[in-house]
Design a protein around this motif. Sequence first.
Motif, PDB file in Angstrom:
ATOM      1  N   THR A  58      10.712  -3.251   6.707  1.00 44.27           N
ATOM      2  CA  THR A  58       9.396  -3.917   6.752  1.00 44.27           C
ATOM      3  C   THR A  58       9.514  -5.422   6.993  1.00 44.27           C
ATOM      4  OG1 THR A  58       9.314  -4.316   4.367  1.00 44.27           O
ATOM      5  CG2 THR A  58       8.426  -2.222   5.174  1.00 44.27           C
ATOM      6  N   TRP A  59      10.715  -5.904   7.199  1.00 43.74           N
ATOM      7  CA  TRP A  59      10.907  -7.339   7.429  1.00 43.74           C
ATOM      8  C   TRP A  59      10.601  -7.760   8.857  1.00 43.74           C
ATOM      9  CZ3 TRP A  59      16.085  -8.594   4.475  1.00 43.74           C
ATOM     10  CH2 TRP A  59      15.871  -8.404   3.113  1.00 43.74           C
ATOM     11  N   ALA A  60      10.172  -6.846   9.671  1.00 38.74           N
ATOM     12  CA  ALA A  60       9.842  -7.154  11.056  1.00 38.74           C
ATOM     13  C   ALA A  60       8.664  -8.125  11.095  1.00 38.74           C
ATOM     14  CB  ALA A  60       9.497  -5.872  11.810  1.00 38.74           C
ATOM     15  N   ALA A  61       8.596  -8.893  12.119  1.00 33.22           N
ATOM     16  CA  ALA A  61       7.558  -9.927  12.260  1.00 33.22           C
ATOM     17  C   ALA A  61       6.133  -9.399  12.120  1.00 33.22           C
ATOM     18  CB  ALA A  61       7.731 -10.657  13.584  1.00 33.22           C
ATOM     19  N   ASN A  72      -4.270  -5.359   4.890  1.00 36.74           N
ATOM     20  CA  ASN A  72      -4.968  -4.266   4.213  1.00 36.74           C
ATOM     21  C   ASN A  72      -4.511  -2.901   4.721  1.00 36.74           C
ATOM     22  OD1 ASN A  72      -6.390  -6.053   2.639  1.00 36.74           O
ATOM     23  ND2 ASN A  72      -8.159  -6.111   4.000  1.00 36.74           N
ATOM     24  N   VAL A  73      -4.197  -2.825   6.000  1.00 35.15           N
ATOM     25  CA  VAL A  73      -3.675  -1.572   6.558  1.00 35.15           C
ATOM     26  C   VAL A  73      -2.318  -1.266   5.935  1.00 35.15           C
ATOM     27  CG1 VAL A  73      -2.810  -0.465   8.669  1.00 35.15           C
ATOM     28  CG2 VAL A  73      -4.940  -1.772   8.723  1.00 35.15           C
ATOM     29  N   TRP A  74      -1.454  -2.275   5.790  1.00 36.73           N
ATOM     30  CA  TRP A  74      -0.130  -2.068   5.183  1.00 36.73           C
ATOM     31  C   TRP A  74      -0.268  -1.607   3.740  1.00 36.73           C
ATOM     32  CZ3 TRP A  74       2.043  -1.454   9.356  1.00 36.73           C
ATOM     33  CH2 TRP A  74       2.200  -2.410  10.335  1.00 36.73           C
ATOM     34  N   LYS A  75      -1.206  -2.188   3.014  1.00 37.16           N
ATOM     35  CA  LYS A  75      -1.412  -1.793   1.620  1.00 37.16           C
ATOM     36  C   LYS A  75      -1.899  -0.341   1.530  1.00 37.16           C
ATOM     37  CE  LYS A  75      -2.281  -6.408  -0.167  1.00 37.16           C
ATOM     38  NZ  LYS A  75      -3.249  -7.311  -0.769  1.00 37.16           N
ATOM     39  N   ALA A  76      -2.805   0.030   2.415  1.00 38.56           N
ATOM     40  CA  ALA A  76      -3.293   1.412   2.430  1.00 38.56           C
ATOM     41  C   ALA A  76      -2.163   2.372   2.803  1.00 38.56           C
ATOM     42  CB  ALA A  76      -4.461   1.551   3.404  1.00 38.56           C
ATOM     43  N   LEU A  77      -1.339   1.969   3.769  1.00 40.01           N
ATOM     44  CA  LEU A  77      -0.212   2.803   4.181  1.00 40.01           C
ATOM     45  C   LEU A  77       0.792   2.983   3.042  1.00 40.01           C
ATOM     46  CD1 LEU A  77       1.187   4.393   6.389  1.00 40.01           C
ATOM     47  CD2 LEU A  77       2.240   2.256   7.176  1.00 40.01           C
ATOM     48  N   SER A  78       0.994   1.937   2.241  1.00 41.84           N
ATOM     49  CA  SER A  78       1.911   2.069   1.105  1.00 41.84           C
ATOM     50  C   SER A  78       1.378   3.095   0.096  1.00 41.84           C
ATOM     51  CB  SER A  78       2.149   0.717   0.423  1.00 41.84           C
ATOM     52  OG  SER A  78       0.995   0.281  -0.246  1.00 41.84           O
ATOM     53  N   SER A  79       0.070   3.117  -0.120  1.00 42.25           N
ATOM     54  CA  SER A  79      -0.518   4.131  -1.009  1.00 42.25           C
ATOM     55  C   SER A  79      -0.325   5.531  -0.442  1.00 42.25           C
ATOM     56  CB  SER A  79      -2.005   3.861  -1.231  1.00 42.25           C
ATOM     57  OG  SER A  79      -2.186   2.711  -2.003  1.00 42.25           O
ATOM     58  N   VAL A  80      -0.475   5.674   0.859  1.00 46.16           N
ATOM     59  CA  VAL A  80      -0.259   6.967   1.507  1.00 46.16           C
ATOM     60  C   VAL A  80       1.189   7.420   1.299  1.00 46.16           C
ATOM     61  CG1 VAL A  80      -0.138   8.131   3.756  1.00 46.16           C
ATOM     62  CG2 VAL A  80      -2.100   6.692   3.204  1.00 46.16           C
ATOM     63  N   GLY A 127      10.899   2.164  -0.776  1.00 47.60           N
ATOM     64  CA  GLY A 127      11.252   0.807  -0.343  1.00 47.60           C
ATOM     65  C   GLY A 127      10.343   0.327   0.769  1.00 47.60           C
ATOM     66  N   ILE A 128      10.002   1.228   1.694  1.00 45.32           N
ATOM     67  CA  ILE A 128       9.047   0.874   2.752  1.00 45.32           C
ATOM     68  C   ILE A 128       7.690   0.564   2.127  1.00 45.32           C
ATOM     69  CG2 ILE A 128       7.753   1.759   4.732  1.00 45.32           C
ATOM     70  CD1 ILE A 128      10.285   3.343   5.496  1.00 45.32           C
ATOM     71  N   GLY A 129       7.255   1.412   1.186  1.00 45.99           N
ATOM     72  CA  GLY A 129       5.967   1.184   0.515  1.00 45.99           C
ATOM     73  C   GLY A 129       5.942  -0.149  -0.220  1.00 45.99           C
ATOM     74  N   PHE A 130       7.003  -0.444  -0.960  1.00 47.93           N
ATOM     75  CA  PHE A 130       7.084  -1.730  -1.667  1.00 47.93           C
ATOM     76  C   PHE A 130       7.115  -2.889  -0.671  1.00 47.93           C
ATOM     77  CE2 PHE A 130       9.321   0.544  -5.350  1.00 47.93           C
ATOM     78  CZ  PHE A 130       8.194   0.513  -6.155  1.00 47.93           C
ATOM     79  N   PHE A 189      -5.838  -2.428  -4.447  1.00 52.61           N
ATOM     80  CA  PHE A 189      -6.088  -2.762  -3.054  1.00 52.61           C
ATOM     81  C   PHE A 189      -7.584  -2.808  -2.762  1.00 52.61           C
ATOM     82  CE2 PHE A 189      -6.995  -0.278   0.903  1.00 52.61           C
ATOM     83  CZ  PHE A 189      -6.905  -1.334   1.795  1.00 52.61           C
ATOM     84  N   THR A 190      -8.353  -1.838  -3.269  1.00 47.64           N
ATOM     85  CA  THR A 190      -9.780  -1.787  -2.973  1.00 47.64           C
ATOM     86  C   THR A 190     -10.585  -2.801  -3.780  1.00 47.64           C
ATOM     87  OG1 THR A 190     -10.064   0.022  -4.542  1.00 47.64           O
ATOM     88  CG2 THR A 190      -9.752   0.614  -2.239  1.00 47.64           C
ATOM     89  N   ILE A 191     -10.092  -3.148  -4.965  1.00 48.48           N
ATOM     90  CA  ILE A 191     -10.808  -4.116  -5.805  1.00 48.48           C
ATOM     91  C   ILE A 191     -10.669  -5.531  -5.242  1.00 48.48           C
ATOM     92  CG2 ILE A 191     -10.825  -5.226  -8.081  1.00 48.48           C
ATOM     93  CD1 ILE A 191     -10.254  -2.453  -9.260  1.00 48.48           C
TER      94      ILE A 191
END
Length: 192
Positions: A58-61, A72-80, A127-130, A189-191
């Motif tokens: 996830t360290w990519a630019a 917000n998309v990354w945060k939602a993806l981590s929950s998924v 690790g990807i999610g974090f 994330f939603t709050i």
Amino acid sequence: MGTFEIVLISCGLCLDLFTVLVCRGALLSKISRKEMVVYCFIFGIWQIGFLVLGNVCTWAAPVKNSGTALTNVWKALSSVIFFALSAYFFIKSRTSKPIVECRDDEIKVKQLMLYAFVVSLDAFFAGIGFGLLQTRLVRQIIPMSVVTILSIMLGTYAGYRLGSEDKNKAYMVGGTLLAVGAVDNLLRFTIH
């Protein structure tokens, strides 16, 4: 992501490791310190290594330098990801087959490495999610290291003392902990 969620998810992930070592402990006639050190070293290195590797992905630019909408998309993806790991544990609890318990005191490093690789794959996805949540790596490694070592020791002793009959319950607990961590992450994330 807060420390509570990190510890919760670490505990959920390590219950997979716990069940593998329950099965291994059920085969031992005695537990030696040498064996525990080997288990802690092999499983610990793989677990932490895969967590770090997932984070590095996830360290990519685009992930690090994304705007608010993409964050917000990354945060939602981590929950998924955490929900998917939870579902995997629930499925595993239903499909896991019993093992035949017979004494085997030999330390088979190749076999342990294979087990360590397999149970560490979920740490890679965590690790990807974090990483998508931009959680500092040190805040992930410390709880995961402690929980990993405790899971190794407790799993081995539980299997040695009790056998491997109830290992599916550990998968259920792990799935539940991952689901709770995912829901908590989603609520944060939603709050915000």
